[in-house]
Design an enzyme around this catalytic site. Sequence first.
Site: not given
Length: 257
Positions: A103, A166, A174
């Site tokens: 990550d 979405c 987002c």
Amino acid sequence: MKSQKEIIIDILNKSGIKDASFCAFLPLSSMLLECRNKSKIPENAKTVIVCVFPYKVKQTPPKNICRYAAVPDYHKILGEKLDNAANELKKYYVNQNFESFIDNSPIPEVYAAALAGLGVIGDNGLLITEKYGSFVFIGEIVTDLYIECEGEIKECLHCGKCKTVCPKKDGIDCLSKVTQKKGDLTNAEISAIIDNNTVWGCDICAEICPLNIDRELTYIKEFSVGYRDEYILGEDIKDRAFEWRGEKVIKRNALLK
């Protein structure tokens, strides 16, 4: 006699890593992300060993958090597996360097994983693996050891379903980013969180993806044992994916009505 790749895969398997492949570092060298761990990449890096780790515990999704937040924080669990594998590889290849990342990597992970043949890139930007779908974490071990590999980027079906559902529209970013946003939320952002019943993250595009249907569940014991189906207001967030953001943000989201 085992090939070099078979030897490395055996070492990874013994460290608890079941799914891995290889891609050349050179195509990624001009795409590196700026982060503090960029300096960890070995000098004269040649190969990236890309590993994927499934985190879907149940076929049914959690109640009010995304799937990756329903399992314990993966940084420590997977970081230990990758560090152990890198150390074992150093013991076997004593003259080579191996550096692990999870990550916090300067490597463009989705692109690298697709280049390594571990999956296709979806229209939603996620890696979609054949075995686990897109519900995987990605980690890497970068080395100056040359490992022969041939890479080709493949894309998804382009069915358009992820774009259709979405919530990122009408000025809304987002939804996963919205749930992690500090400070005040706009009325539209508040409505998006309430309407989609989430206090952290978003899996809407992933859940509808036909390449995610009935894929395998995780084999990682720590994820299954530590699974939580929902966030409950006031719960201990230690070692959860949302701990890094602080309790105030997720508590704010949970209090929205």
